[in-house]
Design an enzyme around this catalytic site. Structure first.
Site, PDB file in Angstrom:
ATOM      1  N   ASP A  31      63.996  18.663  40.735  1.00  0.00           N
ATOM      2  CA  ASP A  31      65.102  18.390  39.804  1.00  0.00           C
ATOM      3  C   ASP A  31      65.393  16.900  39.553  1.00  0.00           C
ATOM      4  O   ASP A  31      66.029  16.551  38.573  1.00  0.00           O
ATOM      5  CB  ASP A  31      66.391  19.046  40.308  1.00  0.00           C
ATOM      6  CG  ASP A  31      66.286  20.564  40.354  1.00  0.00           C
ATOM      7  OD1 ASP A  31      65.376  21.108  39.699  1.00  0.00           O
ATOM      8  OD2 ASP A  31      67.102  21.193  41.042  1.00  0.00           O
TER       9      ASP A  31
ATOM     10  N   ARG B  97      55.952  27.121  13.390  1.00  0.00           N
ATOM     11  CA  ARG B  97      57.105  27.677  14.096  1.00  0.00           C
ATOM     12  C   ARG B  97      57.943  26.609  14.794  1.00  0.00           C
ATOM     13  O   ARG B  97      57.477  25.503  15.060  1.00  0.00           O
ATOM     14  CB  ARG B  97      56.629  28.627  15.205  1.00  0.00           C
ATOM     15  CG  ARG B  97      56.242  29.992  14.696  1.00  0.00           C
ATOM     16  CD  ARG B  97      55.704  30.835  15.826  1.00  0.00           C
ATOM     17  NE  ARG B  97      55.326  32.147  15.334  1.00  0.00           N
ATOM     18  CZ  ARG B  97      54.371  32.904  15.842  1.00  0.00           C
ATOM     19  NH1 ARG B  97      53.678  32.487  16.882  1.00  0.00           N
ATOM     20  NH2 ARG B  97      54.108  34.080  15.337  1.00  0.00           N
TER      21      ARG B  97
HETATM   22  O1  F6P Z   1      66.334  23.115  42.822  1.00  0.00           O
HETATM   23  C1  F6P Z   1      65.094  23.499  42.352  1.00  0.00           C
HETATM   24  C2  F6P Z   1      65.211  24.674  41.424  1.00  0.00           C
HETATM   25  O2  F6P Z   1      63.910  25.012  41.005  1.00  0.00           O
HETATM   26  C3  F6P Z   1      66.148  24.491  40.231  1.00  0.00           C
HETATM   27  O3  F6P Z   1      65.577  23.762  39.180  1.00  0.00           O
HETATM   28  C4  F6P Z   1      66.452  25.915  39.878  1.00  0.00           C
HETATM   29  O4  F6P Z   1      67.697  26.024  39.207  1.00  0.00           O
HETATM   30  C5  F6P Z   1      66.516  26.584  41.214  1.00  0.00           C
HETATM   31  O5  F6P Z   1      65.750  25.779  42.098  1.00  0.00           O
HETATM   32  C6  F6P Z   1      66.006  27.998  41.255  1.00  0.00           C
HETATM   33  O6  F6P Z   1      66.206  28.466  42.544  1.00  0.00           O
HETATM   34  P1  F6P Z   1      65.658  29.822  43.159  1.00  0.00           P
HETATM   35  O7  F6P Z   1      64.323  29.515  43.741  1.00  0.00           O
HETATM   36  O8  F6P Z   1      66.650  30.147  44.210  1.00  0.00           O
HETATM   37  O9  F6P Z   1      65.595  30.796  42.033  1.00  0.00           O
END
Ligand code: F6P
Length: 320
Positions: A127, A162
């Site tokens: 992130d 598109r």
């Molecule tokens: O923090 C990393 C991340 O991939 C975020 O971008 C995403 O919102 C979240 O983890 C998804 O988490 P999980 O693996 O719990 O679905």
């Protein structure tokens, strides 16, 4: 410091294995005993420790995921379980812990630090949402994956004239969308740091089409006010353009780490061991202006994320 441990926590990110490898091998090089804790803080609470040697981390540098496994621990949110975690480390005679993960994981590490454990936080998340460091481990690989997807989507979008909305991860941080949008030549990025007006997106699509553009690529961060499907329905109607959705989801979390993620992971892992060997207070390790830095763990976690306005502006300028 004789015995240290390492764990990975939260969403996995490419490069976590490179960081584990660096912690294990640098720790052994300093004559330490190194333990791997499986499944993050969940494994800590269950005493899931295994002693590591050089060969435990062989052939993992190039792999995505994490050989130590990861988890989001509900139990660890409760103070009584954090107490239990600190006691578990003492039971195993472990003096220092390296936590590889995102902001929630490093905050968990800070809780252990409050209970007398020396904790080194290594930023592992796609992130890029930790304000104290310019980059987190896994971000570069995730953005590369998104750019690759944009190029492929662009081919077929142009062929069919598109609009395509590509949804990316990032939680409350728009950096994946921002970097991929600029590097991939997107027409528009929808991200949490900026106000969202669907009519502005529609305007951009129509203006592009009027200038002869064959496609429009919109990158949107997950969790924005409208879902990708709602956006597609609205844009399709307003612009008259066939509008499709691609959700990249967990594709962004896997894959072999890029050079940048491997180097960052290796340098951060090595720094964590160096600081533990010096019996340093708990620190958050990262990179600022291409230098490895280590800040007080709790203070570092208070730092706000930097949003690059110039990159955001350029996405618009370059895609007009
Ligand atoms: O923090 C990393 C991340 O991939 C975020 O971008 C995403 O919102 C979240 O983890 C998804 O988490 P999980 O693996 O719990 O679905």
């Amino acid at each position: 410091m004789n015995k240290i441990a390492v764990l990975t926590s939260g969403g996995d990110s490419p490069g976590m294995n490179a960081a584990i490898r660096a912690v294990v091998r640098c720790g052994l090089d300093k004559g330490m005993e190194v333990y791997g804790i499986e499944k993050g803080f969940e494994g800590l609470l269950d005493g899931n420790f295994k002693q590591m040697n050089r060969y435990s981390v062989g052939d993992i540098l190039q792999r995505g995921g994490t050989v130590l496994k990861s988890a989001r621990s509900e139990r660890f949110m409760e103070p009584k379980w954090v107490d239990h975690g600190a006691e578990m480390l003492r039971t195993f005679g472990i003096d220092g812990l390296v936590v590889i993960g995102g902001n929630g994981s490093l905050a968990g590490g800070a809780e252990l630090s409050d209970r007398g454990i020396k904790v080194m936080g290594v930023p592992g998340t796609i992130d890029n949402d930790l304000g104290y460091t310019d980059y987190t481990i896994g971000f570069d690989t995730a953005v590369s994956t998104v750019i690759d997807a944009i190029s492929k989507v662009r081919d077929t979008s142009s062929a069919h004239n598109r609009t395509t909305i590509i949804e990316v991860m990032g939680r409350k941080c728009g950096d994946i969308a921002l970097y991929a949008g600029l590097a991939g030549g997107a027409e528009y990025v929808v991200l949490p740091e900026k106000p969202f007006d669907i009519n502005e997106v529609a305007r951009k699509v129509i203006e592009g089409a009027n200038k002869g553009k064959l496609h429009s690529i919109i990158i949107k961060t997950e969790g924005s006010p409208m879902t990708a499907d709602e956006m597609a329905a609205y844009l399709g109607e307003r612009t008259g353009k066939d509008t499709r959705v691609v959700v990249l989801s967990y594709l962004q979390r896997g894959g072999s780490p890029t050079m940048q993620d491997r180097i960052l992971a290796t340098l951060c892992g090595s720094k964590a061991v160096e600081l533990l060997a010096e019996d340093s207070d708990s620190k958050a390790i990262g990179t600022v202006n291409n230098q490895i830095v280590a800040y007080d763990l709790k203070e570092a976690l208070k730092q706000k994320n930097y949003f690059d306005e110039e990159m955001y502006r350029l996405i618009d300028v370059l895609s007009k």
